[in-house]
Design a protein around this motif. Structure first.
Motif, PDB file in Angstrom:
ATOM      1  N   LEU A 186      46.235  50.575  49.177  1.00 14.64           N
ATOM      2  CA  LEU A 186      47.781  50.496  48.951  1.00 14.64           C
ATOM      3  C   LEU A 186      47.899  49.119  48.296  1.00 14.64           C
ATOM      4  N   LYS A 187      49.061  49.492  47.398  1.00 17.55           N
ATOM      5  CA  LYS A 187      49.343  48.196  46.512  1.00 17.55           C
ATOM      6  C   LYS A 187      51.063  48.063  46.908  1.00 17.55           C
ATOM      7  N   GLY A 188      51.399  47.218  47.766  1.00 22.14           N
ATOM      8  CA  GLY A 188      52.682  47.153  47.980  1.00 22.14           C
ATOM      9  C   GLY A 188      52.793  47.187  49.602  1.00 22.14           C
ATOM     10  N   ASN A 189      54.352  47.015  49.898  1.00 22.43           N
ATOM     11  CA  ASN A 189      54.526  47.192  51.443  1.00 22.43           C
ATOM     12  C   ASN A 189      54.160  48.421  51.936  1.00 22.43           C
ATOM     13  N   ASP A 209      43.387  52.284  42.350  1.00 21.24           N
ATOM     14  CA  ASP A 209      41.743  52.309  42.671  1.00 21.24           C
ATOM     15  C   ASP A 209      41.203  51.167  43.354  1.00 21.24           C
ATOM     16  N   VAL A 210      40.295  51.420  43.960  1.00 24.04           N
ATOM     17  CA  VAL A 210      39.579  50.338  44.687  1.00 24.04           C
ATOM     18  C   VAL A 210      38.429  49.873  43.814  1.00 24.04           C
ATOM     19  N   ASN A 231      33.593  44.655  33.339  1.00 28.72           N
ATOM     20  CA  ASN A 231      34.857  45.069  34.101  1.00 28.72           C
ATOM     21  C   ASN A 231      34.526  45.010  35.533  1.00 28.72           C
ATOM     22  N   ASN A 232      35.858  45.210  36.342  1.00 28.08           N
ATOM     23  CA  ASN A 232      35.765  45.250  37.703  1.00 28.08           C
ATOM     24  C   ASN A 232      34.985  46.875  38.059  1.00 28.08           C
ATOM     25  N   MET A 233      34.398  46.851  39.259  1.00 25.61           N
ATOM     26  CA  MET A 233      33.748  48.074  39.445  1.00 25.61           C
ATOM     27  C   MET A 233      34.280  48.976  40.805  1.00 25.61           C
ATOM     28  N   VAL A 260      35.842  49.564  51.056  1.00 24.60           N
ATOM     29  CA  VAL A 260      37.054  49.558  51.052  1.00 24.60           C
ATOM     30  C   VAL A 260      37.622  48.181  50.967  1.00 24.60           C
ATOM     31  N   ASN A 261      38.829  48.285  50.615  1.00 18.78           N
ATOM     32  CA  ASN A 261      39.689  46.961  50.395  1.00 18.78           C
ATOM     33  C   ASN A 261      39.070  46.100  49.341  1.00 18.78           C
ATOM     34  N   GLY A 262      38.255  46.646  48.253  1.00 23.61           N
ATOM     35  CA  GLY A 262      37.654  45.629  47.315  1.00 23.61           C
ATOM     36  C   GLY A 262      36.642  45.031  47.639  1.00 23.61           C
ATOM     37  N   GLN A 263      35.954  44.905  48.757  1.00 25.79           N
ATOM     38  CA  GLN A 263      34.841  44.043  49.123  1.00 25.79           C
ATOM     39  C   GLN A 263      33.604  44.452  48.993  1.00 25.79           C
ATOM     40  N   TRP A 264      32.578  43.874  48.759  1.00 30.87           N
ATOM     41  CA  TRP A 264      31.324  44.213  48.603  1.00 30.87           C
ATOM     42  C   TRP A 264      30.610  44.381  50.267  1.00 30.87           C
TER      43      TRP A 264
END
Length: 400
Positions: A186-189, A209-210, A231-233, A260-264
Motif C-alpha cells: 500500500l502506498k499512501g494512508n 509492486d513490492v 533495476n529494483n527487483m 513483503v514490504n520490500g525487505q530481503w
C-alpha cells in the motif's frame, strides 16, 4: 381687647409651624437593579408612611413584590423582591450541527447562542439566535449534509467501509484500504475520512509492486541474480551469494528473497578470511569450564561446561566450539528456586510433603506442592498449589 387679639395671632402662628415640620423623604428614591418606580407611585414629595412600588424593566420578571416606605426621612424596605432576566426555553438542536452560548451565561433575556455545523457548512443567512421577551429570535439555522464521492481505484486495492447499494458517504465516514496480494504494498494512508466541504482528508492510496533494492557491491562477495540494468527487483526475486575467494568463509544466508514490504528475507551475507585460532573460551554465569584453560585454541576445538550445584545446564550437553576465530554456541546455567519457612509464612502456606529441613532448593523444571496452614483456604485469584520452578522463579499460592 387689644391683648386678646395678640394671643389669637400667636396661636395661629404656632399651628402653622407645626404643620410645616411634618416628616418628608427627600432626595433620590431607592435604587432597585433592573426595576423602576411605578407611575402611580411617582410624587413630587413623599411624606411619612408613603409607600413606593417598583416594577421590573422590559425583559425582566419579578421574584416577589418590591416596595419601600417613608419612615423618619428614610426609605425602609417593606418587600424585598428582585428582578431577574426572563428565561427562554432550551434552544432547538439542528441536524448535523450544534450550538453554544456566545453572549451571556445562561438561556435568559439578552443571551445569544451561535450555531456551528459539524463540517462548518451553514446554509442559513443567520447563524445566531437571541433570547427575546417572546422567545428566541431568527429561524433555526440549517446545516447542509455534506457527502463525499469515492475516488477511482484500480483492481489491486480493496476498500472496506463503503455503504451498501452505493449509498451516500456522509461527513465523518471512514474508509479503509488494503492490498490482498503479497506482491503489492500500500502506498499512501490506509484510512481516509470524509471531511469538511465534501473533501477527503487524504488521497486514496494505491497498491504498488513490492520491490527490493539491489544490494551495494560487497567486498569479496559474488552476487548472482541481479538484473543487467540493475533495476529494483520485484516480490519473490532471489539473490544468491558466494565468496570470490575460495579460502574465505560466507557468514550469513547464501540465498535471500525479496519479501513483503520490500525487505530481503535475510541480511546480506559477508565473506571473511577464516582464523585458525580462538582466544580463551568465554565465562558462563554460574558455570565452570571442564578441564584447564589455555590462551589459544585451534579451529574446531571444543570446550565443555558444567553448572554449579542446583543449576541446570541449557542445552544439557552444552559446549562451545572454536570456529573461524569465534566461540560458537550460546550456553546458560538455569537458576534454581529457593523456598523457606519465612517466605511461606507471608503467604499462609506450607509444604504438602515436608522435606527433612524447612528449606527447599528446587532446580529448574521441578514441581513443588503446597497447602494452606490451619483452616485457611486458597485466596481468590491465587495461583494453584502445584507450582514449577522456571529459571529461578516460582509463583507461590496465597491463603486467607
Amino acid at each position: 381687647m387689644k391683648s386678646s387679639l395678640t394671643l389669637l395671632c400667636l396661636v395661629v402662628w404656632v399651628n402653622v409651624d407645626a404643620s410645616s415640620a411634618q416628616t418628608v423623604c427627600s432626595g433620590t428614591l431607592p435604587n432597585v437593579p433592573d426595576a423602576r418606580v411605578t407611575e402611580e407611585s411617582i410624587k413630587n414629595e413623599y411624606k411619612e408612611d408613603d409607600i413606593v412600588l417598583f416594577s421590573c424593566n422590559f425583559g425582566f420578571v419579578p421574584v416577589g413584590r418590591i416596595s419601600y416606605q417613608c419612615k423618619k426621612n428614610k426609605w425602609v424596605v417593606i418587600r424585598q423582591g428582585k428582578c431577574k432576566p426572563k428565561p427562554c426555553e432550551l434552544p432547538d438542536e439542528t441536524a448535523n450541527g450544534h450550538y453554544r452560548i456566545h453572549v451571556g451565561d445562561d438561556y435568559v433575556f439578552g443571551a445569544t447562542i451561535k450555531y456551528t455545523c459539524n463540517d462548518g457548512q451553514i446554509v442559513s443567512k443567520m447563524d445566531n439566535r437571541t433570547c427575546m421577551v417572546a422567545g428566541w429570535s431568527n429561524h433555526l439555522p440549517l446545516c447542509e449534509v455534506v457527502s463525499c464521492v469515492p475516488e477511482a481505484t484500480d483492481g489491486r486495492v480493496v476498500v472496506s467501509g463503503l455503504p451498501d447499494d452505493d449509498g451516500v458517504i456522509q461527513y465523518g465516514h471512514e474508509l479503509k484500504f488494503s492490498c490482498p496480494n503479497p506482491a503489492h504494498q500500500l502506498k499512501g494512508n490506509p484510512q481516509v475520512v470524509c471531511a469538511a466541504g465534501g473533501m477527503w482528508n487524504n488521497h486514496f492510496p494505491t497498491c504498488e509492486d513490492v520491490t527490493c533494492e539491489a544490494a551495494e557491491k560487497i567486498k569479496n562477495v559474488n552476487v548472482i541474480g541481479i538484473p543487467q540494468n540493475n533495476n529494483n527487483m520485484k516480490y519473490g526475486h532471489r539473490l544468491q551469494f558466494e565468496c570470490s575467494n575460495s579460502k574465505h568463509v560466507l557468514k550469513g544466508k547464501s540465498e535471500v528473497t525479496c519479501s513483503v514490504n520490500g525487505q530481503w528475507s535475510h541480511s546480506i551475507p559477508i565473506c571473511y578470511e577464516p582464523k585458525d585460532f580462538c582466544g580463551p573460551p568465554p565465562h558462563v554465569n554460574n558455570g565452570d569450564r571442564m578441564g584447564g584453560t589455555r590462551e589459544r585454541y585451534r579451529n574446531g576445538e571444543s570446550v565443555h561446561y558444567v553448572c554449579q550445584k542446583y543449576y541446570i545446564l541449557d542445552p544439557p550437553s552444552a559446549y562451545k566450539k572454536c570456529r573461524d576465530g569465534i566461540w560458537t554456541q550460546p550456553i546458560t546455567c538455569l537458576k534454581p528456586c529457593t523456598v523457606d519457612e519465612e517466605l511461606m509464612n507471608t503467604q499462609n502456606i506450607q509444604f504438602k510433603y515436608p522435606p527433612e529441613d524447612q528449606k527447599v532448593y528446587a532446580t529448574h523444571g521441578d514441581h513443588t506442592t503446597f497447602m494452606c496452614t490451619g483452616h485457611l483456604r486458597l485466596s481468590p485469584g491465587s495461583v494453584g498449589f502445584h507450582q514449577q520452578c522456571i529459571n529461578g522463579v516460582m509463583n507461590l499460592p496465597h491463603c486467607q
